[in-house]
Enzyme design. Structure first.
Site, PDB file in Angstrom:
ATOM      1  N   HIS A 182     -53.750 -15.296  50.075  1.00  0.00           N
ATOM      2  CA  HIS A 182     -52.904 -15.367  50.680  1.00  0.00           C
ATOM      3  C   HIS A 182     -52.448 -15.564  52.114  1.00  0.00           C
ATOM      4  O   HIS A 182     -51.865 -16.832  52.538  1.00  0.00           O
ATOM      5  CB  HIS A 182     -51.896 -14.315  50.399  1.00  0.00           C
ATOM      6  N   GLU A 227     -53.996 -19.175  52.621  1.00  0.00           N
ATOM      7  CA  GLU A 227     -53.185 -20.484  52.168  1.00  0.00           C
ATOM      8  C   GLU A 227     -52.270 -20.213  53.361  1.00  0.00           C
ATOM      9  O   GLU A 227     -52.434 -21.484  54.157  1.00  0.00           O
ATOM     10  CB  GLU A 227     -52.469 -19.895  51.574  1.00  0.00           C
ATOM     11  N   HIS A 228     -52.196 -18.861  53.943  1.00  0.00           N
ATOM     12  CA  HIS A 228     -51.379 -19.459  55.567  1.00  0.00           C
ATOM     13  C   HIS A 228     -52.393 -20.263  56.292  1.00  0.00           C
ATOM     14  O   HIS A 228     -52.096 -21.757  57.237  1.00  0.00           O
ATOM     15  CB  HIS A 228     -50.501 -18.203  56.077  1.00  0.00           C
ATOM     16  N   GLU A 239     -43.542 -11.265  56.512  1.00  0.00           N
ATOM     17  CA  GLU A 239     -42.544 -12.122  54.855  1.00  0.00           C
ATOM     18  C   GLU A 239     -43.112 -10.588  53.569  1.00  0.00           C
ATOM     19  O   GLU A 239     -42.190 -10.506  52.683  1.00  0.00           O
ATOM     20  CB  GLU A 239     -45.000 -12.479  54.515  1.00  0.00           C
TER      21      GLU A 239
END
Length: 425
Positions: A47, A50-51, A127
Protein backbone atom coordinates in the site's frame (compact mmCIF):
# COMPACT_ATOMS: atom_id res chain seq x y z
CA UNK A 1 -18.74 -10.93 -24.84
CA UNK A 2 -16.02 -9.32 -26.96
CA UNK A 3 -13.06 -10.12 -24.69
CA UNK A 4 -9.61 -10.85 -26.09
CA UNK A 5 -6.33 -11.86 -24.46
CA UNK A 6 -2.69 -11.58 -25.53
CA UNK A 7 0.34 -12.90 -23.63
CA UNK A 8 3.76 -11.45 -24.42
CA UNK A 9 7.04 -13.38 -24.16
CA UNK A 10 7.80 -11.48 -20.95
CA UNK A 11 4.75 -13.07 -19.32
CA UNK A 12 2.75 -9.82 -19.44
CA UNK A 13 -0.96 -10.36 -20.06
CA UNK A 14 -3.13 -7.88 -21.97
CA UNK A 15 -6.90 -8.37 -21.81
CA UNK A 16 -9.47 -6.15 -23.47
CA UNK A 17 -13.21 -5.83 -23.86
CA UNK A 18 -14.47 -3.86 -26.81
CA UNK A 19 -17.59 -1.79 -26.08
CA UNK A 20 -18.25 0.27 -29.23
CA UNK A 21 -21.40 1.85 -27.79
CA UNK A 22 -19.48 4.07 -25.32
CA UNK A 23 -17.17 7.04 -25.80
CA UNK A 24 -14.90 6.22 -22.87
CA UNK A 25 -12.02 3.86 -22.24
CA UNK A 26 -10.56 2.55 -18.99
CA UNK A 27 -7.12 1.08 -18.36
CA UNK A 28 -6.04 -0.81 -15.28
CA UNK A 29 -2.63 -2.26 -14.50
CA UNK A 30 -3.11 -5.09 -12.03
CA UNK A 31 -0.10 -6.26 -10.04
CA UNK A 32 -0.03 -9.68 -8.42
CA UNK A 33 1.15 -8.40 -5.05
CA UNK A 34 -0.69 -7.42 -1.89
CA UNK A 35 -0.37 -7.31 1.87
CA UNK A 36 -0.32 -11.09 2.25
CA UNK A 37 3.03 -11.11 0.42
CA UNK A 38 4.72 -8.99 3.09
CA UNK A 39 6.87 -9.95 6.06
CA UNK A 40 6.20 -8.25 9.41
CA UNK A 41 9.21 -5.98 8.83
CA UNK A 42 7.64 -4.48 5.71
CA UNK A 43 3.97 -4.76 6.69
CA UNK A 44 2.09 -2.20 4.63
CA UNK A 45 4.75 -2.00 1.89
CA UNK A 46 2.34 -2.82 -0.96
CA UNK A 47 0.00 0.00 0.00
CA UNK A 48 2.87 2.39 0.81
CA UNK A 49 4.34 1.71 -2.62
CA UNK A 50 0.99 2.33 -4.28
CA UNK A 51 1.12 5.87 -2.86
CA UNK A 52 4.76 6.43 -3.78
CA UNK A 53 4.42 5.54 -7.45
CA UNK A 54 2.34 8.69 -7.95
CA UNK A 55 5.13 10.91 -6.59
CA UNK A 56 7.17 11.10 -9.75
CA UNK A 57 8.99 9.16 -12.49
CA UNK A 58 12.09 9.73 -14.60
CA UNK A 59 10.01 11.79 -17.05
CA UNK A 60 7.07 13.20 -15.01
CA UNK A 61 6.61 15.04 -11.74
CA UNK A 62 3.73 14.23 -9.40
CA UNK A 63 1.85 17.27 -10.71
CA UNK A 64 2.38 16.25 -14.32
CA UNK A 65 1.09 12.76 -13.58
CA UNK A 66 -2.17 13.99 -12.08
CA UNK A 67 -2.71 16.97 -14.38
CA UNK A 68 -2.24 14.94 -17.55
CA UNK A 69 -5.35 12.91 -16.73
CA UNK A 70 -7.39 15.60 -14.99
CA UNK A 71 -6.83 18.17 -17.76
CA UNK A 72 -8.83 15.99 -20.17
CA UNK A 73 -11.65 15.34 -17.68
CA UNK A 74 -10.43 11.88 -16.76
CA UNK A 75 -9.95 10.17 -13.42
CA UNK A 76 -6.99 8.25 -12.05
CA UNK A 77 -6.42 6.35 -8.85
CA UNK A 78 -5.18 3.12 -7.32
CA UNK A 79 -6.00 0.64 -4.57
CA UNK A 80 -4.32 -2.18 -2.70
CA UNK A 81 -5.87 -5.41 -1.41
CA UNK A 82 -4.50 -8.41 0.40
CA UNK A 83 -3.65 -10.12 -2.89
CA UNK A 84 -3.23 -7.53 -5.64
CA UNK A 85 -2.70 -3.84 -6.40
CA UNK A 86 -4.39 -1.90 -9.19
CA UNK A 87 -3.57 1.43 -10.88
CA UNK A 88 -6.29 2.71 -13.17
CA UNK A 89 -7.50 5.61 -15.29
CA UNK A 90 -10.68 6.35 -17.21
CA UNK A 91 -10.73 8.85 -20.06
CA UNK A 92 -12.42 9.73 -23.35
CA UNK A 93 -11.52 7.04 -25.89
CA UNK A 94 -9.33 9.42 -27.95
CA UNK A 95 -7.18 10.07 -24.86
CA UNK A 96 -6.47 6.39 -24.18
CA UNK A 97 -2.91 6.43 -25.66
CA UNK A 98 -1.96 9.18 -23.21
CA UNK A 99 -3.59 7.36 -20.28
CA UNK A 100 -1.80 4.12 -21.14
CA UNK A 101 1.50 5.97 -21.27
CA UNK A 102 0.99 7.77 -17.95
CA UNK A 103 -0.14 4.71 -15.97
CA UNK A 104 2.60 2.56 -17.50
CA UNK A 105 5.18 5.19 -16.53
CA UNK A 106 4.30 4.63 -12.86
CA UNK A 107 4.98 0.92 -13.20
CA UNK A 108 8.27 1.06 -15.10
CA UNK A 109 10.00 4.26 -14.08
CA UNK A 110 9.00 5.58 -10.66
CA UNK A 111 11.82 7.18 -8.68
CA UNK A 112 10.72 6.44 -5.09
CA UNK A 113 13.13 9.02 -3.66
CA UNK A 114 14.07 9.21 0.01
CA UNK A 115 12.32 12.58 0.32
CA UNK A 116 9.14 11.16 -1.19
CA UNK A 117 9.26 8.19 1.17
CA UNK A 118 9.53 10.50 4.17
CA UNK A 119 6.73 12.83 3.06
CA UNK A 120 4.34 10.07 2.00
CA UNK A 121 5.03 8.19 5.22
CA UNK A 122 3.12 10.97 7.00
CA UNK A 123 0.18 10.57 4.62
CA UNK A 124 -0.03 6.81 5.23
CA UNK A 125 0.14 7.35 8.99
CA UNK A 126 -2.78 9.78 8.63
CA UNK A 127 -4.66 7.11 6.70
CA UNK A 128 -4.07 4.63 9.53
CA UNK A 129 -5.38 7.23 12.00
CA UNK A 130 -8.43 7.81 9.81
CA UNK A 131 -9.10 4.05 9.77
CA UNK A 132 -8.77 3.93 13.54
CA UNK A 133 -11.31 6.75 13.86
CA UNK A 134 -13.89 4.83 11.82
CA UNK A 135 -15.22 1.95 13.94
CA UNK A 136 -17.04 0.35 11.01
CA UNK A 137 -13.68 -0.04 9.20
CA UNK A 138 -11.71 -0.83 12.32
CA UNK A 139 -13.98 -3.70 13.35
CA UNK A 140 -13.40 -5.49 10.05
CA UNK A 141 -9.64 -5.13 10.47
CA UNK A 142 -10.02 -6.48 14.00
CA UNK A 143 -12.00 -9.46 12.73
CA UNK A 144 -9.28 -10.34 10.23
CA UNK A 145 -6.63 -10.18 12.95
CA UNK A 146 -8.78 -12.17 15.41
CA UNK A 147 -9.73 -14.86 12.90
CA UNK A 148 -6.44 -15.33 11.04
CA UNK A 149 -4.08 -14.28 13.81
CA UNK A 150 -0.65 -12.76 13.17
CA UNK A 151 -0.33 -14.18 9.67
CA UNK A 152 0.29 -12.46 6.32
CA UNK A 153 -3.38 -12.62 5.36
CA UNK A 154 -4.52 -11.55 8.81
CA UNK A 155 -2.45 -8.38 8.95
CA UNK A 156 -3.73 -4.96 7.94
CA UNK A 157 -3.27 -3.78 4.35
CA UNK A 158 -2.17 -0.41 5.74
CA UNK A 159 0.50 -1.91 7.97
CA UNK A 160 1.11 -0.60 11.47
CA UNK A 161 2.44 2.68 12.78
CA UNK A 162 5.63 0.87 13.76
CA UNK A 163 6.17 -0.86 10.40
CA UNK A 164 5.50 2.32 8.37
CA UNK A 165 7.75 4.42 10.58
CA UNK A 166 10.48 1.82 10.33
CA UNK A 167 10.38 1.30 6.56
CA UNK A 168 13.41 2.66 4.70
CA UNK A 169 13.60 3.91 1.13
CA UNK A 170 15.76 0.94 0.15
CA UNK A 171 13.23 -1.54 1.59
CA UNK A 172 10.36 -0.02 -0.39
CA UNK A 173 12.38 0.42 -3.59
CA UNK A 174 13.69 -3.15 -3.49
CA UNK A 175 10.13 -4.38 -2.95
CA UNK A 176 9.08 -2.38 -6.03
CA UNK A 177 11.80 -3.79 -8.26
CA UNK A 178 11.29 -7.35 -7.06
CA UNK A 179 7.50 -7.50 -7.34
CA UNK A 180 6.63 -5.20 -10.26
CA UNK A 181 7.73 -7.46 -13.10
CA UNK A 182 5.92 -8.36 -16.35
CA UNK A 183 4.95 -11.92 -15.40
CA UNK A 184 3.06 -10.56 -12.39
CA UNK A 185 1.16 -7.89 -14.34
CA UNK A 186 -2.17 -7.79 -16.16
CA UNK A 187 -3.09 -4.84 -18.36
CA UNK A 188 -6.88 -4.60 -18.69
CA UNK A 189 -8.57 -2.16 -21.05
CA UNK A 190 -12.28 -1.77 -21.78
CA UNK A 191 -14.38 0.68 -23.77
CA UNK A 192 -14.42 2.00 -27.32
CA UNK A 193 -11.13 0.38 -28.25
CA UNK A 194 -9.55 -2.16 -30.59
CA UNK A 195 -7.52 -5.00 -29.13
CA UNK A 196 -4.68 -4.84 -31.65
CA UNK A 197 -4.17 -1.11 -31.13
CA UNK A 198 -4.23 -1.54 -27.34
CA UNK A 199 -1.52 -4.22 -27.54
CA UNK A 200 0.62 -1.83 -29.59
CA UNK A 201 0.06 1.02 -27.11
CA UNK A 202 0.92 -1.15 -24.13
CA UNK A 203 4.06 -2.63 -25.66
CA UNK A 204 5.28 0.83 -26.62
CA UNK A 205 4.52 2.33 -23.20
CA UNK A 206 5.97 -0.51 -21.13
CA UNK A 207 9.13 -0.91 -23.22
CA UNK A 208 10.81 2.08 -21.57
CA UNK A 209 13.84 1.33 -19.43
CA UNK A 210 13.97 -2.23 -20.85
CA UNK A 211 11.05 -3.29 -18.68
CA UNK A 212 9.80 -5.92 -21.16
CA UNK A 213 13.25 -7.28 -22.05
CA UNK A 214 12.77 -10.44 -19.99
CA UNK A 215 11.22 -13.85 -20.51
CA UNK A 216 8.57 -15.20 -18.18
CA UNK A 217 5.28 -17.00 -17.76
CA UNK A 218 2.07 -15.51 -16.36
CA UNK A 219 1.87 -16.01 -12.59
CA UNK A 220 -1.33 -16.88 -10.73
CA UNK A 221 -1.37 -17.14 -6.96
CA UNK A 222 -1.56 -20.84 -5.93
CA UNK A 223 -4.73 -21.92 -4.18
CA UNK A 224 -2.89 -23.65 -1.34
CA UNK A 225 -5.28 -24.15 1.62
CA UNK A 226 -4.53 -21.95 4.62
CA UNK A 227 -4.76 -23.66 7.99
CA UNK A 228 -6.22 -21.44 10.69
CA UNK A 229 -4.11 -22.19 13.77
CA UNK A 230 -4.76 -19.46 16.31
CA UNK A 231 -8.37 -18.48 15.69
CA UNK A 232 -9.81 -16.61 18.66
CA UNK A 233 -13.49 -16.43 19.52
CA UNK A 234 -13.63 -12.73 20.43
CA UNK A 235 -11.60 -9.64 19.58
CA UNK A 236 -12.41 -6.41 21.43
CA UNK A 237 -11.26 -2.80 21.12
CA UNK A 238 -12.60 -0.58 23.88
CA UNK A 239 -13.68 2.75 22.38
CA UNK A 240 -16.05 5.46 23.61
CA UNK A 241 -18.41 5.17 20.68
CA UNK A 242 -22.15 5.74 20.57
CA UNK A 243 -22.66 2.34 18.95
CA UNK A 244 -21.25 -1.13 19.31
CA UNK A 245 -19.80 -2.12 15.94
CA UNK A 246 -19.82 -5.89 15.56
CA UNK A 247 -18.53 -8.26 12.91
CA UNK A 248 -19.46 -11.93 13.26
CA UNK A 249 -17.85 -14.39 10.86
CA UNK A 250 -17.28 -18.03 10.04
CA UNK A 251 -15.11 -19.91 7.57
CA UNK A 252 -16.14 -19.55 3.95
CA UNK A 253 -15.07 -21.07 0.65
CA UNK A 254 -11.78 -20.33 -1.10
CA UNK A 255 -11.56 -18.55 -4.42
CA UNK A 256 -11.43 -21.62 -6.67
CA UNK A 257 -14.15 -23.52 -4.84
CA UNK A 258 -17.07 -24.28 -7.21
CA UNK A 259 -19.44 -23.48 -4.34
CA UNK A 260 -18.50 -19.80 -4.35
CA UNK A 261 -21.63 -18.93 -6.33
CA UNK A 262 -23.80 -20.77 -3.82
CA UNK A 263 -22.01 -19.02 -0.98
CA UNK A 264 -22.63 -15.67 -2.66
CA UNK A 265 -26.36 -16.35 -2.91
CA UNK A 266 -26.46 -17.54 0.72
CA UNK A 267 -24.73 -14.34 1.82
CA UNK A 268 -27.16 -12.18 -0.18
CA UNK A 269 -30.18 -14.03 1.25
CA UNK A 270 -28.86 -13.63 4.80
CA UNK A 271 -27.74 -10.00 4.72
CA UNK A 272 -27.59 -8.62 1.20
CA UNK A 273 -30.35 -6.05 1.40
CA UNK A 274 -33.45 -4.79 3.15
CA UNK A 275 -35.38 -7.96 2.32
CA UNK A 276 -32.67 -10.28 3.66
CA UNK A 277 -33.28 -12.52 6.67
CA UNK A 278 -30.92 -10.74 9.08
CA UNK A 279 -32.05 -7.25 8.07
CA UNK A 280 -35.66 -8.23 8.64
CA UNK A 281 -34.99 -9.90 11.99
CA UNK A 282 -32.56 -7.34 13.45
CA UNK A 283 -33.82 -4.04 12.07
CA UNK A 284 -37.38 -4.39 10.77
CA UNK A 285 -38.85 -6.66 13.45
CA UNK A 286 -36.82 -5.62 16.49
CA UNK A 287 -35.40 -2.19 15.67
CA UNK A 288 -32.03 -3.17 17.14
CA UNK A 289 -29.72 -1.66 14.50
CA UNK A 290 -29.64 0.74 11.59
CA UNK A 291 -26.90 -0.91 9.53
CA UNK A 292 -26.94 -4.68 8.92
CA UNK A 293 -25.16 -6.48 6.08
CA UNK A 294 -23.20 -9.56 5.14
CA UNK A 295 -20.63 -10.52 2.53
CA UNK A 296 -18.75 -13.54 1.31
CA UNK A 297 -15.05 -12.95 0.69
CA UNK A 298 -12.74 -15.35 -1.12
CA UNK A 299 -8.98 -15.48 -1.21
CA UNK A 300 -6.52 -18.05 -2.58
CA UNK A 301 -6.74 -20.96 -0.16
CA UNK A 302 -9.27 -19.47 2.26
CA UNK A 303 -12.42 -17.42 2.64
CA UNK A 304 -14.90 -16.00 5.13
CA UNK A 305 -18.61 -15.37 5.45
CA UNK A 306 -19.13 -12.30 7.59
CA UNK A 307 -22.02 -10.35 9.14
CA UNK A 308 -21.88 -6.73 10.31
CA UNK A 309 -24.26 -4.85 12.60
CA UNK A 310 -24.03 -1.65 14.63
CA UNK A 311 -26.34 -1.10 17.57
CA UNK A 312 -26.65 0.76 20.87
CA UNK A 313 -24.16 -0.86 23.28
CA UNK A 314 -26.98 -2.08 25.53
CA UNK A 315 -28.45 -4.03 22.60
CA UNK A 316 -25.20 -5.63 21.44
CA UNK A 317 -25.72 -8.99 23.11
CA UNK A 318 -29.26 -9.23 21.81
CA UNK A 319 -28.04 -8.56 18.26
CA UNK A 320 -25.44 -11.33 18.56
CA UNK A 321 -28.11 -13.70 19.88
CA UNK A 322 -30.33 -12.94 16.87
CA UNK A 323 -27.46 -13.54 14.44
CA UNK A 324 -26.67 -16.87 16.07
CA UNK A 325 -30.33 -17.92 16.09
CA UNK A 326 -30.82 -17.05 12.43
CA UNK A 327 -27.65 -18.84 11.34
CA UNK A 328 -28.57 -21.92 13.38
CA UNK A 329 -32.04 -22.01 11.82
CA UNK A 330 -30.69 -21.65 8.28
CA UNK A 331 -28.02 -24.30 8.94
CA UNK A 332 -30.71 -26.73 10.07
CA UNK A 333 -33.55 -25.87 7.70
CA UNK A 334 -32.10 -24.00 4.74
CA UNK A 335 -33.91 -21.02 3.24
CA UNK A 336 -37.24 -20.67 1.48
CA UNK A 337 -37.48 -20.74 -2.31
CA UNK A 338 -38.74 -17.17 -2.19
CA UNK A 339 -35.68 -15.99 -0.26
CA UNK A 340 -33.31 -17.82 -2.60
CA UNK A 341 -34.95 -16.51 -5.78
CA UNK A 342 -34.97 -13.01 -4.38
CA UNK A 343 -31.25 -13.24 -3.58
CA UNK A 344 -30.43 -14.68 -7.00
CA UNK A 345 -32.31 -11.86 -8.68
CA UNK A 346 -30.50 -9.27 -6.56
CA UNK A 347 -27.07 -10.72 -7.36
CA UNK A 348 -27.84 -11.05 -11.08
CA UNK A 349 -29.24 -7.54 -11.30
CA UNK A 350 -26.37 -6.01 -9.38
CA UNK A 351 -23.86 -7.77 -11.62
CA UNK A 352 -25.53 -6.63 -14.83
CA UNK A 353 -25.95 -3.04 -13.64
CA UNK A 354 -22.30 -2.93 -12.56
CA UNK A 355 -21.26 -3.44 -16.19
CA UNK A 356 -22.86 -0.21 -17.42
CA UNK A 357 -19.55 1.67 -17.74
CA UNK A 358 -16.08 0.99 -19.12
CA UNK A 359 -14.44 1.23 -15.70
CA UNK A 360 -16.54 -1.58 -14.26
CA UNK A 361 -15.94 -3.78 -17.29
CA UNK A 362 -12.21 -3.18 -17.03
CA UNK A 363 -12.29 -4.13 -13.35
CA UNK A 364 -14.15 -7.37 -14.03
CA UNK A 365 -11.78 -8.67 -16.69
CA UNK A 366 -8.66 -7.39 -14.92
CA UNK A 367 -9.52 -8.91 -11.56
CA UNK A 368 -10.60 -12.19 -13.14
CA UNK A 369 -7.34 -12.52 -15.07
CA UNK A 370 -5.07 -11.59 -12.14
CA UNK A 371 -6.69 -13.97 -9.64
CA UNK A 372 -7.91 -16.85 -11.85
CA UNK A 373 -5.66 -16.65 -14.88
CA UNK A 374 -8.74 -16.70 -17.09
CA UNK A 375 -11.91 -14.71 -17.70
CA UNK A 376 -15.23 -16.43 -17.17
CA UNK A 377 -17.85 -15.38 -19.69
CA UNK A 378 -20.53 -13.02 -18.42
CA UNK A 379 -23.32 -15.34 -19.55
CA UNK A 380 -21.55 -18.26 -17.85
CA UNK A 381 -21.50 -16.34 -14.56
CA UNK A 382 -25.20 -15.57 -14.85
CA UNK A 383 -25.86 -19.25 -15.61
CA UNK A 384 -23.96 -20.31 -12.48
CA UNK A 385 -25.99 -17.88 -10.37
CA UNK A 386 -29.29 -19.05 -11.85
CA UNK A 387 -28.27 -22.68 -11.28
CA UNK A 388 -27.97 -22.35 -7.49
CA UNK A 389 -30.61 -24.59 -5.89
CA UNK A 390 -32.22 -24.77 -2.48
CA UNK A 391 -30.46 -28.11 -1.92
CA UNK A 392 -27.09 -26.50 -2.66
CA UNK A 393 -27.90 -23.66 -0.25
CA UNK A 394 -28.91 -26.14 2.44
CA UNK A 395 -25.69 -28.14 2.05
CA UNK A 396 -23.42 -25.09 2.16
CA UNK A 397 -25.34 -23.58 5.07
CA UNK A 398 -25.25 -26.87 6.95
CA UNK A 399 -21.50 -27.14 6.52
CA UNK A 400 -20.32 -23.56 7.06
CA UNK A 401 -22.83 -21.84 9.34
CA UNK A 402 -22.04 -24.33 12.10
CA UNK A 403 -18.30 -23.65 11.91
CA UNK A 404 -16.60 -22.11 14.92
CA UNK A 405 -17.43 -18.38 14.79
CA UNK A 406 -15.27 -15.36 15.49
CA UNK A 407 -16.64 -12.06 16.79
CA UNK A 408 -14.97 -8.65 16.59
CA UNK A 409 -16.36 -5.72 18.58
CA UNK A 410 -15.43 -2.05 18.68
CA UNK A 411 -17.32 -0.14 21.33
CA UNK A 412 -17.49 1.01 24.96
CA UNK A 413 -16.73 -2.35 26.58
CA UNK A 414 -13.85 -3.00 28.94
CA UNK A 415 -14.24 -6.74 29.30
CA UNK A 416 -14.63 -9.26 26.50
CA UNK A 417 -15.66 -12.11 28.77
CA UNK A 418 -19.37 -11.36 28.39
CA UNK A 419 -19.02 -11.63 24.64
CA UNK A 420 -17.12 -14.89 25.02
CA UNK A 421 -19.98 -16.20 27.14
CA UNK A 422 -22.64 -15.32 24.58
CA UNK A 423 -20.44 -16.91 21.90
CA UNK A 424 -20.25 -20.08 23.93
CA UNK A 425 -16.47 -19.86 24.20
Amino acid sequence: MNVRRTVLSSGLRIVTEEVPSVRSAAIGIWVNVGSRDETPAVAGASHFLEHLLFKGTTTRTALEISSSIESVGGEMNAFTTKEYTCFYARVIDTDLPMAVDVVSDLITSSLVTANDVDSERKVVLEEISMRDDDPSDLVQELFSDTYYGDTPIGRSILGTTESINGMSRSAVFNYYKKRYIPQDLVIAVAGNIKHKKVVEMVERALSRDGFLNVHGSPQVRPDTPIRIKNQQSVGLINRKTEQANMFYGVAGVARNDDRRFTMGILSAALGGGMSSRLFQEIREKRGLAYSVFSYSQQFAGTGILGFYAASHPTKAFEVIDVIREVLADVAANGMTEEEIERAKGAVRGSLVLSQEDSGSRMSRIGKSEIVYGEIMGFDEILKEISGVTSDAIRKVAGEFLVQRPTLAVVGPFRDGRKFEKVMGA
